[in-house]
Design a protein around this motif. Structure first.
Motif, PDB file in Angstrom:
ATOM      1  N   LEU A  20      -5.110   2.997   4.522  1.00 20.45           N
ATOM      2  CA  LEU A  20      -5.030   3.705   2.695  1.00 20.45           C
ATOM      3  C   LEU A  20      -5.253   4.627   3.062  1.00 20.45           C
ATOM      4  O   LEU A  20      -6.009   5.610   3.438  1.00 20.45           O
ATOM      5  CB  LEU A  20      -6.694   3.071   2.390  1.00 20.45           C
ATOM      6  N   CYS A  77      -8.479   9.912   1.066  1.00 15.34           N
ATOM      7  CA  CYS A  77      -9.057   9.255  -0.356  1.00 15.34           C
ATOM      8  C   CYS A  77     -10.312  10.297  -1.112  1.00 15.34           C
ATOM      9  O   CYS A  77     -11.459  10.190  -0.188  1.00 15.34           O
ATOM     10  CB  CYS A  77      -8.841   8.055   0.409  1.00 15.34           C
ATOM     11  N   ILE A  92       1.027  -1.197  -0.075  1.00 12.57           N
ATOM     12  CA  ILE A  92      -0.206   0.070  -0.223  1.00 12.57           C
ATOM     13  C   ILE A  92       0.630   1.508   0.187  1.00 12.57           C
ATOM     14  O   ILE A  92       0.323   2.168  -0.793  1.00 12.57           O
ATOM     15  CB  ILE A  92      -0.643   0.259   1.084  1.00 12.57           C
TER      16      ILE A  92
END
Length: 608
Positions: free
Chosen positions: A91, A120, A45
């Motif tokens: 994330l 995000c 990631i």
């Protein structure tokens, strides 16, 4: 030219660079079932920084995640407890990213947070389930009971980490921590839901005397008001502030998030907590227990604080969690000091909201009274200075010249979402089905609710959780409500009222507005329909309420109770099968109330 392109291609392959639109099979990066996937997933990631349009794809399998080698970051998570958290899928800052589990199970160990979205855009989570090797609660199954000495014997599950009895106290072991008897609830294996009047079986840690009577058995005396029935499962999940440290999915300061075909079996907190995020869609998201457990998540299935855009839930099933199905609201923060110009010294009001991004320049806010919880003045934020997790200075574009004395709060008007709920099932859980406190447009249609407490609670409070949001446009239609309020028999399918301290009082105006509860079908053991306080524009019409004998029938409470309401219509409702009088109760300050054409409902003498 061809040689240049070939050189670039070779370079990209050699450096494992990811191109926009790439599908990454995690197996190509050594991520496989049967070993700790955490460090490799973390590194993969991290390598996606600056990329967009990437899909991370897992071949179907059981992938294990341990906390020891996970990335660690301090995370403020609203309605949970802030801490240094180990993160399995961090994330951060991703755009147009998809996590496709391919039908896999992501299995977690200890206090690790599965999925965290931060700043995000356009993230999709799909096709996987989240579970823990051992959950965050223990289940005590009653195998013997003795009414004479108020004792019972229970088998303890899970037993992987065992338990201890020290000085007569039961201590339950987890991955790397230990809990005493904490917050708990008794579940009925016959209904797979909390017991009727479950508080009779509430475990009391202080009075309970424990004796170990087998490898996985304990005898508890004076632990409950009355000994629970044989077969009952008592679920205990520790005490605050350590029992909400590991939510399953956290969506924070993100936009356009989609979650589909995801199942959450356990969490040390909520299945999904979202804050300061815009547009969140859930389709076929399931929160439930496994076959070997009766309880699912420690807290809510879904929770949204200070979001905007559209919160949309379709085809979801939430059951067996230890708190609410969905909660949508804003936050009141306290005004501690006013500098006499345009700057307010403010304090995050609840300990589990510290670290909340309450407002940013350009947000519309309302100055509100903490005495009446009513609005005073609407303006715009000009500047924000964050001092720490709890204290913040907020400068407003303008303030009224006649700012009233008395305790005040701020409410953010920009960050309230619209809500659509269609074709969902929320049942067999502790607490409520849906809590809705948003100024956006709300539609709740074709859902099933069956909950221990209220079915739909429209509240707002400036005293306990400081959850803001006097509603303005709510339609609840064509839903099925089954046996609402089996926890005490005193809860309503629809409960609309601000929550006030004794020293607070209702103001001249109404707090909530435009609530329509229409054409719903209710199976009810107590004949209760709606309780409303401080509502302007309430419609209860076309609802069919049928007697259910699944729980003890009867109630001394009014079927409908109104207090300080205005412009109310109660019309064309049918109450079928009840053999006791169902009535409407009104206080003296309701106005413009119309009650007509209701079957089986007693009309007050002062109504036409």
């Amino acid at each position: 030219m061809k040689s240049i392109l070939a050189t670039i291609a070779l370079f990209l392959l050699a450096s494992h660079c990811v191109l926009a639109g790439d599908v990454i099979n995690v197996a190509d990066h050594g991520i496989v079932p049967g070993e700790d996937a955490t460090p490799k997933v973390n590194r993969l990631i991290e390598s996606l920084e600056g990329q967009s349009g990437v899909t991370l794809e897992f071949p179907k399998g059981v992938y294990e995640f341990y906390p020891e080698h996970a990335i660690e970051k301090f995370r403020a998570v609203t309605n949970h407890d802030n801490s240094l958290k180990r993160l399995a899928f961090p994330l951060f800052g991703l755009e147009d990213f998809t996590l496709d589990g391919g039908g896999s199970t992501f299995l977690f160990y200890g206090r690790i947070c599965p999925i965290t979205l931060f700043q995000c855009g356009g993230v999709t989570l799909k096709n996987f389930s989240i579970d823990w090797d051992t959950p965050f609660h223990h289940e005590l199954k009653v195998v013997q009971r003795n009414e004479k000495d108020n004792s019972f014997v229970a088998e303890i599950s899970p037993m992987k980490h065992g338990f201890e009895v020290t000085d007569g106290k039961l201590l339950l072991n987890h991955y790397d921590w230990q809990d005493m008897i904490g917050q708990n609830i008794a579940m009925d294996p016959k209904t797979n839901a909390p017991y009727w009047q479950t508080k009779r079986y509430l475990l009391k840690a202080k009075s309970a005397k424990a004796t170990k009577v087998g490898e996985n058995r304990v005898r508890l005396q004076a632990a409950t008001k009355v000994p629970p029935p044989v077969g009952a499962v008592l679920c205990t999940y520790g005490n605050a502030p350590t029992n909400r440290l590991a939510q399953a999915i956290h969506v924070d300061q993100s936009k356009d998030t989609t979650i589909e075909n995801v199942t959450v079996y356990a969490a040390g907190g909520m299945a999904l907590i979202a804050e300061r995020s815009e547009n969140i869609s859930l389709d076929n998201v399931v929160v439930t227990s496994t076959e070997k457990r009766v309880l699912a998540t420690r807290a809510d299935a879904t929770h949204f604080l200070g979001c905007k855009g559209l919160v949309k839930l379709t085809n979801c099933r939430f059951e067996h969690m230890a708190d609410d199905g969905i909660n949508v609201h804003g936050a009141y923060i306290k005004i501690n000091e006013f500098d006499g110009e345009r700057t307010f010294q403010c304090e995050i009001s609840h300990r589990q909201q510290t670290g909340l991004v309450f407002a940013e320049p350009g947000d519309k806010v309302m100055i509100t009274s903490r005495q009446t919880v009513l609005p005073i003045y609407e303006t715009t934020v000009e500047d924000v200075v964050i001092h720490d997790q709890q204290f913040v200075s907020i400068t407003l574009k303008d303030v009224p010249s006649d700012l009233p004395a008395g305790p005040l709060s701020l409410e953010n008007l920009t960050w309230y979402p619209d809500v659509e709920m269609r074709d969902n099932v929320i049942r067999d859980n502790r607490a409520r089905g849906a809590l809705i406190s948003t100024k956006g447009k709300v539609l709740i249609e074709n859902n099933v609710f069956s909950n221990q407490m209220h079915g739909i609670l429209i509240e707002g409070d400036n005293k306990a959780w400081y959850e803001s949001g006097g509603v303005r446009d709510v339609t609840i239609t064509n839903n099925l409500f089954g046996n609402i309020g089996y926890g005490t028999g005193e809860n309503y399918p629809l409960y609309v009222s601000p929550l006030l301290l004794p020293e607070q009082n209702l103001g001249d105006d109404q707090y909530h507005g435009n609530v329509r509860f229409m054409n719903n079908r209710l199976k009810s053991f107590n004949g209760l329909l709606a309780y409303a306080v401080s509502v302007k524009g309430l419609v209860l019409s076309g609802n069919v309420i049928e007697l259910s004998e699944d729980y003890p029938t009867g109630s001394e409470l009014p079927s409908i109770e109104l207090d300080h309401c205005k412009q109310v219509t109660i019309q064309d409702n049918q109450f079928i099968g009840f053999d006791w009088p169902l009535r409407v109760k009104q206080s003296v300050d309701n106005t413009e109330v119309v009650i007509k054409n209701n079957q089986g409902l007693s009309v007050p003498s002062d109504q036409p």
